[in-house]
Design a protein around this motif. Sequence first.
Motif, PDB file in Angstrom:
ATOM      1  N   ARG A 280       0.843  -1.188   0.000  1.00  0.00           N
ATOM      2  CA  ARG A 280       0.000   0.000   0.000  1.00  0.00           C
ATOM      3  C   ARG A 280       0.885   1.246   0.000  1.00  0.00           C
ATOM      4  O   ARG A 280       2.075   1.181   0.292  1.00  0.00           O
ATOM      5  N   THR A 281       0.281   2.373  -0.329  1.00  0.00           N
ATOM      6  CA  THR A 281       1.009   3.637  -0.329  1.00  0.00           C
ATOM      7  C   THR A 281       1.684   3.852   1.018  1.00  0.00           C
ATOM      8  O   THR A 281       1.059   3.692   2.066  1.00  0.00           O
ATOM      9  N   GLY A 282       2.968   4.184   0.970  1.00  0.00           N
ATOM     10  CA  GLY A 282       3.707   4.433   2.203  1.00  0.00           C
ATOM     11  C   GLY A 282       4.365   3.209   2.799  1.00  0.00           C
ATOM     12  O   GLY A 282       5.103   3.323   3.781  1.00  0.00           O
ATOM     13  N   GLU A 283       4.113   2.033   2.235  1.00  0.00           N
ATOM     14  CA  GLU A 283       4.718   0.810   2.744  1.00  0.00           C
ATOM     15  C   GLU A 283       5.958   0.452   1.926  1.00  0.00           C
ATOM     16  O   GLU A 283       5.983   0.652   0.706  1.00  0.00           O
ATOM     17  N   TRP A 284       6.962  -0.134   2.590  1.00  0.00           N
ATOM     18  CA  TRP A 284       8.232  -0.478   1.966  1.00  0.00           C
ATOM     19  C   TRP A 284       8.547  -1.949   2.226  1.00  0.00           C
ATOM     20  O   TRP A 284       8.043  -2.549   3.177  1.00  0.00           O
ATOM     21  N   ILE A 285       9.397  -2.501   1.397  1.00  0.00           N
ATOM     22  CA  ILE A 285       9.897  -3.853   1.626  1.00  0.00           C
ATOM     23  C   ILE A 285      11.268  -3.982   0.965  1.00  0.00           C
ATOM     24  O   ILE A 285      11.524  -3.372  -0.081  1.00  0.00           O
ATOM     25  N   ALA A 286      12.153  -4.739   1.590  1.00  0.00           N
ATOM     26  CA  ALA A 286      13.471  -5.021   1.027  1.00  0.00           C
ATOM     27  C   ALA A 286      13.553  -6.505   0.703  1.00  0.00           C
ATOM     28  O   ALA A 286      13.208  -7.351   1.533  1.00  0.00           O
ATOM     29  N   LEU A 287      13.973  -6.817  -0.510  1.00  0.00           N
ATOM     30  CA  LEU A 287      14.073  -8.199  -0.968  1.00  0.00           C
ATOM     31  C   LEU A 287      15.495  -8.472  -1.430  1.00  0.00           C
ATOM     32  O   LEU A 287      16.101  -7.651  -2.119  1.00  0.00           O
ATOM     33  N   ARG A 288      16.000  -9.623  -1.055  1.00  0.00           N
ATOM     34  CA  ARG A 288      17.342  -9.997  -1.506  1.00  0.00           C
ATOM     35  C   ARG A 288      17.215 -10.761  -2.814  1.00  0.00           C
ATOM     36  O   ARG A 288      17.219 -11.986  -2.865  1.00  0.00           O
ATOM     37  N   GLU A 289      17.030  -9.998  -3.896  1.00  0.00           N
ATOM     38  CA  GLU A 289      16.852 -10.584  -5.212  1.00  0.00           C
ATOM     39  C   GLU A 289      17.672  -9.789  -6.223  1.00  0.00           C
ATOM     40  O   GLU A 289      18.188  -8.708  -5.911  1.00  0.00           O
ATOM     41  N   ASN A 290      17.713 -10.310  -7.421  1.00  0.00           N
ATOM     42  CA  ASN A 290      18.428  -9.622  -8.481  1.00  0.00           C
ATOM     43  C   ASN A 290      17.553  -8.493  -9.010  1.00  0.00           C
ATOM     44  O   ASN A 290      16.496  -8.727  -9.593  1.00  0.00           O
ATOM     45  N   ALA A 291      17.995  -7.261  -8.802  1.00  0.00           N
ATOM     46  CA  ALA A 291      17.180  -6.105  -9.189  1.00  0.00           C
ATOM     47  C   ALA A 291      16.912  -6.092 -10.687  1.00  0.00           C
ATOM     48  O   ALA A 291      15.831  -5.702 -11.138  1.00  0.00           O
ATOM     49  N   GLU A 292      17.873  -6.521 -11.478  1.00  0.00           N
ATOM     50  CA  GLU A 292      17.706  -6.503 -12.932  1.00  0.00           C
ATOM     51  C   GLU A 292      16.585  -7.435 -13.353  1.00  0.00           C
ATOM     52  O   GLU A 292      15.773  -7.103 -14.214  1.00  0.00           O
ATOM     53  N   GLU A 293      16.500  -8.610 -12.721  1.00  0.00           N
ATOM     54  CA  GLU A 293      15.437  -9.552 -13.054  1.00  0.00           C
ATOM     55  C   GLU A 293      14.078  -8.973 -12.706  1.00  0.00           C
ATOM     56  O   GLU A 293      13.104  -9.131 -13.455  1.00  0.00           O
ATOM     57  N   ILE A 294      13.985  -8.297 -11.557  1.00  0.00           N
ATOM     58  CA  ILE A 294      12.712  -7.695 -11.165  1.00  0.00           C
ATOM     59  C   ILE A 294      12.282  -6.638 -12.174  1.00  0.00           C
ATOM     60  O   ILE A 294      11.128  -6.582 -12.590  1.00  0.00           O
ATOM     61  N   ASN A 295      13.212  -5.790 -12.575  1.00  0.00           N
ATOM     62  CA  ASN A 295      12.879  -4.741 -13.541  1.00  0.00           C
ATOM     63  C   ASN A 295      12.437  -5.317 -14.865  1.00  0.00           C
ATOM     64  O   ASN A 295      11.515  -4.821 -15.523  1.00  0.00           O
ATOM     65  N   GLN A 296      13.068  -6.410 -15.297  1.00  0.00           N
ATOM     66  CA  GLN A 296      12.698  -7.078 -16.550  1.00  0.00           C
ATOM     67  C   GLN A 296      11.265  -7.609 -16.471  1.00  0.00           C
ATOM     68  O   GLN A 296      10.484  -7.470 -17.415  1.00  0.00           O
ATOM     69  N   GLU A 297      10.919  -8.191 -15.330  1.00  0.00           N
ATOM     70  CA  GLU A 297       9.558  -8.708 -15.180  1.00  0.00           C
ATOM     71  C   GLU A 297       8.547  -7.574 -15.173  1.00  0.00           C
ATOM     72  O   GLU A 297       7.469  -7.692 -15.759  1.00  0.00           O
ATOM     73  N   ALA A 298       8.883  -6.471 -14.490  1.00  0.00           N
ATOM     74  CA  ALA A 298       7.954  -5.342 -14.450  1.00  0.00           C
ATOM     75  C   ALA A 298       7.752  -4.779 -15.851  1.00  0.00           C
ATOM     76  O   ALA A 298       6.616  -4.423 -16.226  1.00  0.00           O
TER      77      ALA A 298
END
Length: 303
Positions: A280-298
Amino acid sequence: MPRLILQLPGEICTNTDSGEHLLLAPEDDTELQSVAAWLGTHPVAEFYTDAIRNSIDYVLDGGKTGRFDLLSPEVHPGERASVGAKLEYEVLRTFQLPKTKPLDTHIADAPVDIKATVGANWAIPTEAHCQLCICTQIQLKNNRHRSWLVRAHRSWLYRGKGNKDQKRGLAVHARDHWSMPLYDWTDLPINPLRYLTEEQAAEVLAKRPGQVQRMLKMFHYLEGHIIPRNVFLTVGAGKQDPMRRARQLRDKAAEQGLTVLCGTWTESRDQATARGIALRTGEWIALRENAEEINQEAEAQSG
């Protein structure tokens, strides 16, 4: 609690203020049924969860005090008790209800008092005797809450012991048998800082080093936990613009192998949704993943 011989629905309730009247069971109380019907058009449990969380955050005032646990010895018992008073206004705001007298509000043209306790019972004031009340019980140790709609007949109230304003508690049998449950036990969100060890919390809330470094530590310790905005205010207690510091974290976190997402940004929400995470707006999360892979999926989703 003093012994109370309860009268049954259908018998006469003697109220020195409003005179004798019938004790009504919920199914026979047309005003209660009207209020229940109005409430039934709203996600009551969800609204109350948000209202209680906001009330607790308000009492803790983490942005100034650095506190994050209402059960901490640093929190005075009177402050814990004040959650109920704050909750009244949060409920009015959340449900968009007017503030009225002599009770707290009107719902479906019926006067209603809003009561809450972090203990086992409520203090029903004289003006609410024999009136409709929404009674909420908050169990801090179990991180849950539940609510009832009840007509607080005077004959179903204990006499207040040594209470000068004549506030009384509701008999448990009356609550269990002659009230209408609005929702069953519902979980309260836990402040993520409570998952930290004592040593970790000391590091994250220390005055040194700066906010960015301490927030980075928090993300490492709370990897995978959704972190609401209020947590950043607590970590940056007494400092200037902690949310600006939080927004500076993404690049530094990526250098340390963490992908930081924020529900305020469409791109982040898309990336979180791709992993089955609702931010939700204002909520954050940190994930130990490959940022490039996430951006590709998005990008694939948006394309």
